[in-house]
Design an enzyme around this catalytic site. Structure first.
Site, PDB file in Angstrom:
ATOM      1  N   TYR A 142     -13.692  25.506   6.095  1.00 25.96           N
ATOM      2  CA  TYR A 142     -14.795  24.674   5.618  1.00 25.96           C
ATOM      3  C   TYR A 142     -15.392  25.244   4.330  1.00 25.96           C
ATOM      4  O   TYR A 142     -15.546  24.532   3.333  1.00 25.96           O
ATOM      5  CB  TYR A 142     -15.883  24.564   6.694  1.00 25.96           C
ATOM      6  CG  TYR A 142     -17.169  23.965   6.177  1.00 25.96           C
ATOM      7  CD1 TYR A 142     -17.241  22.622   5.820  1.00 25.96           C
ATOM      8  CD2 TYR A 142     -18.316  24.740   6.049  1.00 25.96           C
ATOM      9  CE1 TYR A 142     -18.417  22.064   5.337  1.00 25.96           C
ATOM     10  CE2 TYR A 142     -19.496  24.193   5.571  1.00 25.96           C
ATOM     11  CZ  TYR A 142     -19.540  22.863   5.213  1.00 25.96           C
ATOM     12  OH  TYR A 142     -20.711  22.324   4.730  1.00 25.96           O
ATOM     13  N   ALA A 196     -19.994  13.170   1.331  1.00 22.36           N
ATOM     14  CA  ALA A 196     -18.973  12.942   2.353  1.00 22.36           C
ATOM     15  C   ALA A 196     -18.086  14.173   2.524  1.00 22.36           C
ATOM     16  O   ALA A 196     -17.464  14.624   1.566  1.00 22.36           O
ATOM     17  CB  ALA A 196     -18.128  11.721   1.982  1.00 22.36           C
ATOM     18  N   GLY A 255     -21.048   9.516   2.220  1.00 19.09           N
ATOM     19  CA  GLY A 255     -21.630  10.185   3.388  1.00 19.09           C
ATOM     20  C   GLY A 255     -23.117   9.887   3.510  1.00 19.09           C
ATOM     21  O   GLY A 255     -23.869  10.641   4.124  1.00 19.09           O
TER      22      GLY A 255
END
Length: 380
Positions: free
Chosen positions: A191, A84, A8
């Site tokens: 999340y 990421a 990421g």
């Protein structure tokens, strides 16, 4: 000098970290899929974040859900910074498979590699989130007792009562205080749940393999370079796009909900301390400022900085799963790593707004994101 892989690494935090580590002499590899939600539809040509690291790092366009991409990226690496992830609390509540696949399964592939492969990895850093806590830490003056509330009552929210009540005496509203690392873990979103899984899976496996691991629970990170096109993360970006297009801002609840906004340079500083200091090994740290700022203050400060007057509509609407308050207790990272935030919110916001003023107008996808939440029954 060490080789560092940043997954990421073309994202907001990752790209800034890459550039700072390059200046310190590290050799940087970036593994990133250049997701259109962050980088736009033509990322190799149009993403400022990607352009900032292009030709400066060894870049691998790949996906953490792909085993062969991990294998290619991990070759000859000494340190892994695992950024990421799919981000955004609201979106995670209706794209559960995608969030779980990337954040949980993607991390599991990495852990299998560490466990079953001859490798050169000496240390792992993982980006966690303040979302793991859910609601923050609260105190009852009446009972002289700490509370970690799980949910606000639907009837309270419907009636415009947004603050947290004392569950043992509902006549008292609780006082929010800084959330430390020992606070209860009770994520309110998929999340947040996946981020906690990431950090703990890495901590458990790395400790069993005697590979030092450090987890950072970042608060609300902001600054020049953050995505202005992603409507699911970052109210500074969302509000800025609305203001620049002279559109009204819908402020949820009563606007007094608060967050801890930490400037990108300070987040990079904390992360480098985690990479370089042995005192960080096997530790979990909050990264923030320790200061709560409410949403009305954010909106009014942005309007002042841009010099554009637009209406603020305090609607009383609310999103299911949203927390009321959370700001970090940063005592541990100060004591262990010597981390002290260097950029206050007023200064950081000016730097952010000056940067936004230099950017091309961003597409406003905010209404579309609200429609999606409403269609899923996640917004009232």
């Amino acid at each position: 000098m060490k080789n560092i892989l940043i997954t990421g690494g073309a994202g907001f935090i990752g790209s800034n970290l890459s550039l700072q580590l390059l200046q310190k002499g590290y050799r940087i590899t970036v593994l990133d899929c250049l997701h259109p939600q962050i980088h736009g539809e033509n990322p190799e040509q149009s993403s400022p974040l990607y352009q900032s690291i292009k030709d400066k790092v060894h870049f691998i366009k790949g996906d953490v859900t792909n085993k062969s991409d991990w294998q290619k990226a991990l070759e000859n690496q000494h340190i892994v910074v695992h950024f990421a992830a799919e981000t955004g609390t609201g979106q995670s509540m209706y794209e559960i498979e995608r969030y779980t696949n990337v954040n949980v399964s993607g991390t599991a592939i990495f852990l299998d590699y560490l466990t079953n492969t001859q490798h050169t990895i000496e240390k792992v850093i993982v980006a966690s989130s303040r979302a793991v806590y859910g609601e923050g830490k609260y105190f009852s003056e009446k009972l002289q007792q700490f509370f970690y509330p799980k949910d606000r009552k639907e009837t309270d929210l419907e009636n415009g009562i947004f603050e947290l009540r004392n569950p043992l005496d509902e006549t008292e509203f609780l006082e929010v205080i800084a959330t430390d690392e020992q606070s209860n873990i009770q994520p309110k979103s998929i999340y947040g749940l996946t981020k906690y899984h990431q950090e703990q899976a890495l901590m458990i496996c790395c400790e069993s393999l005697s590979i030092p691991c450090v987890a950072f629970r970042y608060q609300n990170v902001y600054g020049p370079g953050q995505s202005l096109t992603n409507p699911y993360t970052g109210i500074l970006s969302i509000f800025s796009t609305r203001i620049k297009q002279q559109k009204s801002i819908n402020i949820f609840e009563d606007g007094k909900e608060s967050r801890d906004f930490v400037f990108i340079d300070d987040v990079v500083l904390a992360t480098i301390l985690g990479i370089e200091k042995q005192e960080a090994n096997y530790q979990v740290f909050n990264v923030g400022t320790g200061i709560a700022t409410n949403v009305i203050t954010v909106a009014e400060s942005l309007i002042k900085n841009y010099g554009i007057q637009i209406p603020l509509e305090i609607s009383g609407q609310y999103r299911k799963g949203d927390i009321r308050h959370n700001f970090a207790d940063i005592t541990l990272i100060k004591e262990k790593l010597g981390f002290v935030p260097t950029v206050d919110f007023e200064t950081g916001l000016k730097l952010f707004c000056n940067w936004v003023n230099q950017q091309s107008p961003a597409e406003d996808k905010y209404e579309q994101s609200l429609s999606e939440l409403k269609s899923k029954g996640l917004m009232k």
